[in-house]
Each structure stands twice: as C-alpha cells, then as structure tokens.
Design an enzyme around this catalytic site. Structure first.
Site, mmCIF file in Angstrom:
data_model
loop_
_atom_site.group_PDB
_atom_site.id
_atom_site.type_symbol
_atom_site.label_atom_id
_atom_site.label_comp_id
_atom_site.label_asym_id
_atom_site.label_seq_id
_atom_site.Cartn_x
_atom_site.Cartn_y
_atom_site.Cartn_z
ATOM 1 N N ASP A 86 1.014 -1.118 -0.046
ATOM 2 C CA ASP A 86 0.023 -0.083 -0.039
ATOM 3 C C ASP A 86 0.784 1.273 0.013
ATOM 4 O OD1 ASP A 86 -2.112 -1.771 0.295
ATOM 5 O OD2 ASP A 86 -2.570 -0.881 2.282
ATOM 6 N N HIS A 142 4.775 -7.627 -0.402
ATOM 7 C CA HIS A 142 4.269 -8.932 -0.951
ATOM 8 C C HIS A 142 4.984 -9.034 -2.520
ATOM 9 C CE1 HIS A 142 0.748 -9.723 1.869
ATOM 10 N NE2 HIS A 142 1.224 -8.528 2.062
ATOM 11 N N SER A 227 8.320 3.550 5.266
ATOM 12 C CA SER A 227 9.505 3.436 4.564
ATOM 13 C C SER A 227 9.066 3.563 3.073
ATOM 14 C CB SER A 227 10.390 2.341 4.735
ATOM 15 O OG SER A 227 11.696 2.682 3.938
#
Length: 269
Positions: A86, A142, A227
């Site tokens: 995201d 992911h 980050s």
C-alpha cells in the site's frame, strides 16, 4: 536558515543507534498505550486489522499487523505485475541509460541504488516505481509477481526520512539509506524489490521461513515503521499502466503493469 537547521538535525538523528533506541521502545509493552493515539493521529482503518487493538502487545506489533483475509484482492491475471505494498506513487517511468529520472527533483543511478550489483545491467532500460509508505499504511511487503528468489542482498546505510522533506532536502536519500534487495526471476525476466529503510525504522525483516518460490501477492517481508519500496522491472519485460502517475495511491495487489510472456533461452546474469 530554518531548512538548513532541519537538515542538520536530520543528519544527526539518522544514525542507526537512534533507530535502534526507537525500535526498542516501540517493541516494549509500555508502547501499547500509544496505539489508540497513533490510530487517531493517522486515521488508520482499524477495521481491516487481523486482530482487535487491545490484542496487540506493542506499537511495533500493531504497526507490522496483518490484515483480515480478503482485505487486499490481488489482480487475478497471470500476466499482472502488482504493487507489493500500500503506498503513494512518488515517481514512476522508464529507466534511461541506467538513470532513474526525477525522483523529487533528484536523479539516481541504478548502480548506486543497487550498490554496484552485477545485475544492474539488466535494468538499464527497464521500468521503475518508487512507492512511499506513510505511517498510516499497511507495512507488509508482498511479491509483485510469480517467480523464484534469485538473490537477496543487504546494503548497509543511513536512516534518513523518505517523506517529502527527506527526498527533496536531503542528498540522494534512496541510495544512501539502508536497503534490502530481493531479485525475483519471473518467466518473462527479472524484477528487483528494493526495500529502503527510513528514519525511526529499526529494521526491515523477511518473513520466516524465508520463501524460495513466490506466488503473486505472497507475503515476502515487512517494515518496522514507514519507508519506501523501489520496484524495478528488467528491460523489455513490462508494459506499465499509462494512467498511473506520481501522487496516485495504490493498494497491495493492484496492477502496476503487464508482464511479457516467457522468454526462453535468456542468458543468466
């Protein structure tokens, strides 16, 4: 003058020991008291979290939370290259002669970003996406595609902030910060997931056990505090989404581009 002072203070606080101290506190049971305030401050969608707020033992445990199954549908097309996180798109485009052009007004080279890796040449005319994770975001990383892990590399460095101030006011943050690089071999070619550490990030962790083969959308790693991820696609293997531009938000599993078919006979790096 104020900007110079802020830059100087950031330099002083970018040492790893500061992040270690912050991380130690965030992992303590005392820090759990800050979770409701943290949620309110950043407007976090707690209904997506795997557990109830009171079940998290520390701020770090909440920050690295998993989501309820089905919260992030992964593009089901076999040729999809999807967002690993995201994030807000900070920059995206084509790599030209080994240069990532105009990331917040600064130009980066692949060679410095990948720390002189012999694999750098694969990406010299490829595609790139710079994906910034704010404190409110889901912080697990992911797989952007199916494939096998060809190589992993840890690159030591500093922990400058990777927000708007860090990218515009500090010198070449993405290539000076600590990085963890995962090279993934897909049938079409190779991709690199560059996980960039940041201010107050105590570590970047692979999931355990660390996978050798990956399915698109499979959990790979996670950040402890906010980050950035830089995703690189090898030259000629990907057609990027034309409607995606800097400033757009993406969710993990959302399509970033389309991968080419199998390239049999391709030479190994």
């Amino acid at each position: 003058m104020d900007r110079w002072l802020l830059r100087a203070m950031t330099e002083l606080t970018s040492r790893k020991f500061v992040s270690r101290l912050t991380g130690r506190f965030a992992k303590s049971s005392f820090s759990r008291r800050l979770i409701p305030r943290f949620v309110a401050m950043y407007g976090i969608a707690v209904e997506e979290a795997e557990k109830k707020l009171e079940e998290y033992g520390s701020l770090n445990e909440f920050f690295t939370r998993r989501l309820k199954p089905g919260s992030r549908p992964v593009d089901g097309n076999a040729d999809a290259l999807v967002s690993p996180v995201d994030a807000r798109v900070t920059a995206c485009g084509s790599v030209s002669k080994g240069m990532l052009l105009e990331v917040k007004g600064q130009t980066y080279t692949l060679d410095e970003l990948l720390n002189g890796s012999p694999r750098t040449s694969l990406y010299e005319n490829g595609r790139f996406w710079v994906l910034y994770l704010s404190p409110k975001d889901y912080h697990r990383i992911h797989a952007p595609c199916d494939g096998t892990i060809a190589e992993s590399e840890h690159i030591p460095g500093r922990v400058y902030p990777v927000n708007e101030f860090g990218l515009t006011s500090m010198r070449r943050v993405l290539s000076r910060n600590e990085r963890l690089v995962t090279y993934i071999r897909h049938d079409a070619g190779e991709l690199a997931v560059v996980k960039v550490g940041a201010l107050n990030v105590s570590s970047i962790q692979y999931v355990s056990p660390k996978p050798k083969t990956l399915d698109r959308g499979q959990e790979l790693a996670y950040f402890e505090f906010g980050s950035t991820v830089v995703l690189l696609a090898e030259s000629g293997i990907c057609d990027a989404r034309e409607d995606l531009k800097p400033g757009d938000n993406v969710k993990m599993g959302e399509r970033l581009g389309t991968l080419a078919g199998n390239r049999k006979g391709k030479a190994e790096p």
